[in-house]
Design an enzyme around this catalytic site. Structure first.
Site, PDB file in Angstrom:
ATOM      1  N   ARG A 118     -16.704  -3.982   5.538  1.00 44.10           N
ATOM      2  CA  ARG A 118     -17.071  -4.248   4.140  1.00 44.10           C
ATOM      3  C   ARG A 118     -17.456  -2.934   3.436  1.00 44.10           C
ATOM      4  O   ARG A 118     -17.159  -2.746   2.256  1.00 44.10           O
ATOM      5  CB  ARG A 118     -18.225  -5.259   4.068  1.00 44.10           C
ATOM      6  N   LYS A 155     -23.053 -16.047   6.232  1.00 44.58           N
ATOM      7  CA  LYS A 155     -23.821 -17.042   5.449  1.00 44.58           C
ATOM      8  C   LYS A 155     -23.248 -17.186   4.039  1.00 44.58           C
ATOM      9  O   LYS A 155     -23.019 -18.290   3.554  1.00 44.58           O
ATOM     10  CB  LYS A 155     -25.304 -16.623   5.309  1.00 44.58           C
ATOM     11  N   ARG A 186     -20.827  -1.449  -0.366  1.00 46.96           N
ATOM     12  CA  ARG A 186     -22.184  -1.943  -0.654  1.00 46.96           C
ATOM     13  C   ARG A 186     -23.205  -0.940  -0.131  1.00 46.96           C
ATOM     14  O   ARG A 186     -23.097  -0.466   1.002  1.00 46.96           O
ATOM     15  CB  ARG A 186     -22.382  -3.332  -0.010  1.00 46.96           C
ATOM     16  N   ARG A 203     -31.614  -3.445   9.136  1.00 54.21           N
ATOM     17  CA  ARG A 203     -31.537  -4.861   8.716  1.00 54.21           C
ATOM     18  C   ARG A 203     -31.530  -5.783   9.929  1.00 54.21           C
ATOM     19  O   ARG A 203     -32.138  -6.858   9.913  1.00 54.21           O
ATOM     20  CB  ARG A 203     -30.283  -5.090   7.856  1.00 54.21           C
ATOM     21  N   ARG A 247     -36.722 -16.044   4.240  1.00 57.21           N
ATOM     22  CA  ARG A 247     -36.460 -14.966   5.186  1.00 57.21           C
ATOM     23  C   ARG A 247     -37.718 -14.577   5.965  1.00 57.21           C
ATOM     24  O   ARG A 247     -37.666 -13.703   6.832  1.00 57.21           O
ATOM     25  CB  ARG A 247     -36.016 -13.766   4.370  1.00 57.21           C
TER      26      ARG A 247
END
Ligand code: AP5
Length: 187
Positions: free
Chosen positions: A127, A13, A133, A144, A88
């Site tokens: 990532r 996204k 992160r 998640r 969301r």
């Protein structure tokens, strides 16, 4: 262009929203980026949000709505906007409709970026190695994904019912996905 980018974590996204915003002169509003900036600055909102983000849970609706209200108003008169990671929950979607009604604006497209769980896990593990992160650990990624299925995926029916939903297959190279989105934007 007044778009919402919808999709599971790691579906691309943010990557696609940035490219579209640059090409079409739209504002890019990412609630994830806004929250990470609040956390990095150590604000009261950042401190409250961090507990939820570190677990992979959603930050409560009232905090999110307070955070985006001013931004949305300031963006609504320009060349459009792309909302990335917001709304969301159904409560956020209903609140967004109300805010846009007040501004005499509406969303013209909601794009669902479809990617399977295995590809998501592999992307986010990549990532984690590159950027580190905080919420890209295996345990938090699973949480998640679970939260996405329970709290965000119902928005697919919400926007489909309003006739605004388009889908793209996100499990292809970035530029190929972008090519499809560009065609949608120009249609
Ligand atoms: P947020 O930052 O929105 O995280 P997310 O939805 O989990 O999204 P990601 O940034 O992980 O994924 P993305 O789909 O944007 O993919 P990206 O382009 O980055 O939210 C973080 C947290 O903040 C939430 O968990 C929650 O706690 C809170 N929060 C945020 N908004 C909220 C809200 N509205 N309400 C409540 N809480 C909220 O790509 C991912 C990786 O894949 C990158 O490395 C990228 O290079 C790569 N990639 C992208 N596209 C491709 C491709 N086509 N092929 C191969 N690799 C690709």
């Amino acid at each position: 262009m007044r778009w919402i980018m919808l999709g599971p974590p790691g579906s691309g996204k943010g990557t696609q929203a940035k490219k579209l915003a640059a090409a079409f002169g739209a504002d890019h509003l990412s609630t994830g980026d806004m929250l990470r900036s609040e956390v990095a600055s150590g604000t009261e909102l950042g401190c409250s949000a961090r507990t939820y983000m570190d677990r992979g849970d959603l930050v409560p609706d009232e905090l999110i709505l307070k955070m985006i209200a001013g931004r949305l108003e300031s963006m609504s008169n320009g060349d459009g906007f792309i909302l990335d990671g917001f709304p969301r929950t159904e409560a956020q979607a209903v609140a967004l409709d109300k805010m846009l009604d007040t501004m005499k604006r509406s969303i013209d497209r909601v794009v669902l970026v479809k990617v399977g769980d295995e590809e998501i896990k592999s992307r986010l593990a990549g990532r984690a190695r590159q950027e580190g992160r905080a919420d890209d650990t295996e345990e938090v990624i699973n949480r998640r994904l679970d939260v996405y299925r329970k709290q965000t995926a119902p928005l697919i029916a919400y926007y489909s019912g309003k006739g605004r939903l388009s889908e793209v297959v996100g499990e292809r190279p970035i530029d190929v996905v972008y090519g499809d989105l560009k065609k949608l934007a120009e249609s």
